[in-house]
Structure formats: structure tokens, C-alpha cells
Design a protein around this motif. Structure first.
Motif, mmCIF file in Angstrom:
data_model
loop_
_atom_site.group_PDB
_atom_site.id
_atom_site.type_symbol
_atom_site.label_atom_id
_atom_site.label_comp_id
_atom_site.label_asym_id
_atom_site.label_seq_id
_atom_site.Cartn_x
_atom_site.Cartn_y
_atom_site.Cartn_z
ATOM 1 N N TYR A 96 20.263 -80.478 -1.985
ATOM 2 C CA TYR A 96 20.011 -81.909 -1.838
ATOM 3 C C TYR A 96 19.325 -82.463 -3.087
ATOM 4 C CZ TYR A 96 18.789 -86.255 0.588
ATOM 5 O OH TYR A 96 18.681 -87.565 0.956
ATOM 6 N N HIS A 100 20.770 -85.227 -5.612
ATOM 7 C CA HIS A 100 20.013 -86.458 -5.839
ATOM 8 C C HIS A 100 19.785 -86.683 -7.337
ATOM 9 C CE1 HIS A 100 17.291 -89.766 -5.169
ATOM 10 N NE2 HIS A 100 16.316 -89.138 -5.793
ATOM 11 N N PHE A 230 25.782 -85.761 1.294
ATOM 12 C CA PHE A 230 24.408 -85.826 1.799
ATOM 13 C C PHE A 230 24.395 -85.828 3.334
ATOM 14 C CE2 PHE A 230 24.119 -87.742 -2.446
ATOM 15 C CZ PHE A 230 23.041 -87.057 -2.971
ATOM 16 N N LEU A 234 22.074 -83.695 6.201
ATOM 17 C CA LEU A 234 21.172 -84.395 7.110
ATOM 18 C C LEU A 234 21.589 -84.242 8.568
ATOM 19 C CD1 LEU A 234 20.528 -87.663 5.058
ATOM 20 C CD2 LEU A 234 19.078 -85.631 5.254
ATOM 21 N N SER A 272 22.736 -91.100 -1.113
ATOM 22 C CA SER A 272 21.824 -90.395 -0.206
ATOM 23 C C SER A 272 21.149 -91.359 0.758
ATOM 24 C CB SER A 272 20.768 -89.624 -0.999
ATOM 25 O OG SER A 272 19.998 -90.508 -1.809
ATOM 26 N N ALA A 276 21.413 -91.313 4.815
ATOM 27 C CA ALA A 276 20.205 -91.280 5.638
ATOM 28 C C ALA A 276 20.175 -92.455 6.616
ATOM 29 C CB ALA A 276 18.964 -91.294 4.744
ATOM 30 N N TYR A 300 13.669 -83.609 4.721
ATOM 31 C CA TYR A 300 14.989 -83.280 4.183
ATOM 32 C C TYR A 300 15.474 -84.350 3.209
ATOM 33 C CZ TYR A 300 16.951 -79.125 6.505
ATOM 34 O OH TYR A 300 17.262 -77.845 6.874
ATOM 35 N N SER A 301 15.360 -85.621 3.624
ATOM 36 C CA SER A 301 15.955 -86.718 2.852
ATOM 37 C C SER A 301 15.062 -87.243 1.740
ATOM 38 C CB SER A 301 16.291 -87.879 3.794
ATOM 39 O OG SER A 301 15.105 -88.475 4.304
ATOM 40 N N TYR A 303 13.110 -89.744 2.287
ATOM 41 C CA TYR A 303 12.968 -91.182 2.549
ATOM 42 C C TYR A 303 12.078 -91.433 3.760
ATOM 43 C CZ TYR A 303 16.952 -92.003 -0.588
ATOM 44 O OH TYR A 303 17.789 -92.062 -1.677
#
Length: 358
Positions: A96, A100, A230, A234, A272, A276, A300-301, A303
Motif C-alpha cells: 500500500y 501510494h 487499493f 482495504l 487511494s 477508501a 491500513y489506509s 486516512y
């Protein structure tokens, strides 16, 4: 109403569900024609990603008289499973982070306002209808959804630096799909097939020439992080916390991400963030009484809910049909039973403000 949409004509038989691509004319070009209703299909085999599962067999004859041995084995299996999950988390996190780092590179990002700054003959409505038509083409040829996402990525990146006339827009679309399918598919359709689906509006030479121009623009690097990449990471992080069937959640996430392809305003968001936000809205749709964004997904993200707010509101609006009026092909696709009819799922009209706060 957009002039392009008014120029659309319906030459499809009543027994066909396919929609025509809008006819836009140029000085020296024939009108752009729709998909033929009797098109010969080139069906490619569907590939599914499956994990290799290792089964541990414990023979009862070896342990039935030794409860401590069974307990020891169970402990080892439990520790091993935890170790494997930790390694998977670490690996997924590394992948990830790498993706990114790629998605933020300027050369891989389209301009969020290229319609206003670069294009003079192409409108937002034309782009929307083109993408919806490409969804139909993807379904007709049984192409992977990654091919569709790459295709739209190429289109937006190319249009961010090249002014194009409207009579070349469909040519760009099929040429981008030709390159993307060569990168993603095992047996991709050929240039002749893409000429055929435009009802031979363009010659093979024109398609090949546009393909060459596109490859030069991409610097022969067709790879690019897309929301679907992505999304896979997720989804696995979120599925363990979902009460409804995981397949409905996965298909709904796919549906929301594909809807975002049609919305020009979503170009301002990173892939991404789109992925999300689709996860956020999908979880909210299936379990509106629960907060859709937990600590695990945040880790994980990368965010926080407040950082996703604008993108979540945009995708929620697409789901409710407030935006992207030409999303018929995507909605028809996800009302099929093989996708659990997720496009027909009802979603609350408003997302509580508390869900979008830190």
C-alpha cells in the motif's frame, strides 16, 4: 441539456440493452457510431484471485491419549495463524505504501481542471458518456475491471496535456483500452476488434497511430496505481468486521468505485482516497447504525474520517444518483444477480456528521 447528448440517436434493436455512443461530427470525419447490436463477442476467460490455503492435519491416533499434546498443537496453530496474519498485514502495508508513493507522482496524475485549462472542443458531458460506453465495451469483451480503470486513467492523463477535437475522442478511448488490455489481459482484443466496435468509424491505421502516440506519452510505462488496486487491500482489512455477506460488501465497493470513474470532479482525489471512500460508503450502506471507519481501516489506509469527508460525500451523491447522469451502463451491470444486485440497495440520504469527524 448538453448538445452532445441531444445528438444521440438510437439505432439499437429493442431486444438489445446496449446504448449508442453519442454522434459527434467533425469536418472530415464520419459520425461516431454506436456499438452494433449484433457484435461478435470475443469472450475472455474470467480469472479469480485465490489464496493458497495450507491445511494442517492432526491425526487422532497420535494425540487421543495425550490431551496436553493436542493443547500444544492447538497453541502452535493459533500462534502460527497470528504470525501469518501479522506478516500479511505487514506485506499489505508495504504494498500500500509503495502504491501510494507512486500515485502522488505528478506524471501519473491528471489535471483536476483540464477541461477548463486544456480542452476547448470536448466537454465534461462527452467524457461522461464516453466512459459509460467503455463500461459496455468492457462487459461485451469480458475484460477485467482493471483494464477499464487503466483506460480511463490514460484518457484523463492524455487529455490533461493534449487538446483534442471531439471527433477523435472515441478514437482515444478505444486506443487507450487497446493499450490497457494488452497490459492487463491474457488474450486481449486486437486493433481490428476495436475498429469493429466503433462500426469501423476509424481505420486500423488510425487506431495503431493513436496507440503509438499514447505509448510515447506514457513513456512506454503503462502501469499506474488505480482505485481498484487499493480497494483489494482495504476490502480484506474491512471484511472481518462486517456482519452482512462479504460478497455484497465487496460488490458494493466495486460499484461505488466504478461510479467515480464517470464523475469528472473525482479527479481531484487520489485513487487511494477514492477506494477508501468507497469502503466507507459501502459499510455505511450495509450497516448505517455502526460507524463505518474503525482504527484498523485508518491504519491500513492512512486516512482519518475527516480527511475522507469531501470524497465520501461525492461518492455518496453518485450512489444516490445526484451526480453523473450518464451512469446507466454501470448501474445495469451491478443490478445483475451475479453482483448481488448491489446497485439497487437503498442507502440513507444523509451521512451523520459524527461519522465524518476525527
Amino acid at each position: 441539456m448538453d448538445d452532445t447528448k441531444q445528438n444521440s440517436i438510437n439505432v439499437i434493436h429493442h431486444d438489445s440493452r446496449k446504448r449508442p455512443f453519442p454522434i459527434v461530427t467533425g469536418a472530415n470525419h464520419h459520425p461516431v457510431k454506436p456499438l452494433p447490436s449484433t457484435k461478435r463477442r470475443v469472450v475472455l476467460g474470467d480469472l479469480t484471485n485465490s489464496e493458497n490455503l495450507t491445511s494442517i492435519s492432526i491425526h487422532s491416533s497420535d494425540n487421543k491419549h495425550n490431551p496436553r499434546s493436542v493443547q500444544c498443537v492447538n497453541t502452535v496453530v493459533s500462534v502460527s495463524s497470528r504470525s501469518i496474519n501479522t506478516k500479511k498485514f505487514s506485506l499489505a502495508s508495504l504494498i500500500y505504501q509503495h502504491l501510494h508513493s507512486l500515485e502522488v507522482e505528478e506524471k501519473r496524475r491528471p489535471l483536476a481542471d483540464y477541461m477548463e485549462k486544456v480542452q476547448s472542443d470536448i466537454t465534461i458531458g462527452m467524457r461522461e458518456v464516453l466512459v459509460d460506453w467503455l463500461v459496455e465495451v468492457t462487459e461485451e469483451y469480458k475484460l477485467a475491471s482493471d483494464t477499464l480503470f487503466l483506460t480511463v486513467s490514460y484518457i484523463d492523463r492524455f487529455l490533461s496535456s493534449h487538446s483534442l477535437s471531439r471527433n477523435k475522442l472515441q478514437l482515444l478511448g478505444v486506443s487507450c483500452m487497446l493499450v490497457a488490455s494488452k497490459f492487463e489481459e491474457i488474450s486481449p482484443p486486437q486493433a481490428e476488434d476495436y475498429c469493429y466496435i466503433t462500426d469501423n468509424t476509424y481505420t486500423k491505421e488510425e487506431v495503431v497511430q493513436m496507440e503509438e502516440t499514447l505509448l510515447q506519452f506514457l513513456n512506454s510505462d503503462p502501469s499506474n496505481p488505480i482505485p481498484k488496486t487499493f480497494l483489494r487491500i482495504l476490502i480484506r482489512a474491512a471484511q472481518g468486521e462486517m456482519q452482512p455477506s462479504s460478497s455484497s460488501f465487496e460488490f458494493l465497493s466495486w460499484f461505488l468505485v466504478e461510479l467515480s470513474l464517470l464523475d469528472y470532479s473525482c479527479l481531484r482525489f487520489l485513487p487511494s482516497m477514492v477506494a477508501a471512500s468507497a469502503i466507507f460508503v459501502a459499510r455505511f450502506t450495509l450497516e448505517p447504525e455502526k460507524h463505518p471507519w474503525g482504527l484498523k481501516l485508518q491504519c491500513y489506509s492512512g486516512y482519518k474520517p475527516s480527511e475522507l469527508k469531501d470524497c465520501v460525500i461525492a461518492i455518496h451523491g453518485l450512489q444516490l444518483g445526484r451526480r453523473a447522469s450518464s451512469s446507466r451502463a454501470v448501474r445495469e451491470k451491478y443490478t445483475q444477480h451475479k453482483f448481488k444486485c448491489v446497485a439497487a440497495l437503498a442507502c440513507p440520504l444523509e451521512i451523520p456528521d459524527s461519522y465524518l469527524e476525527e
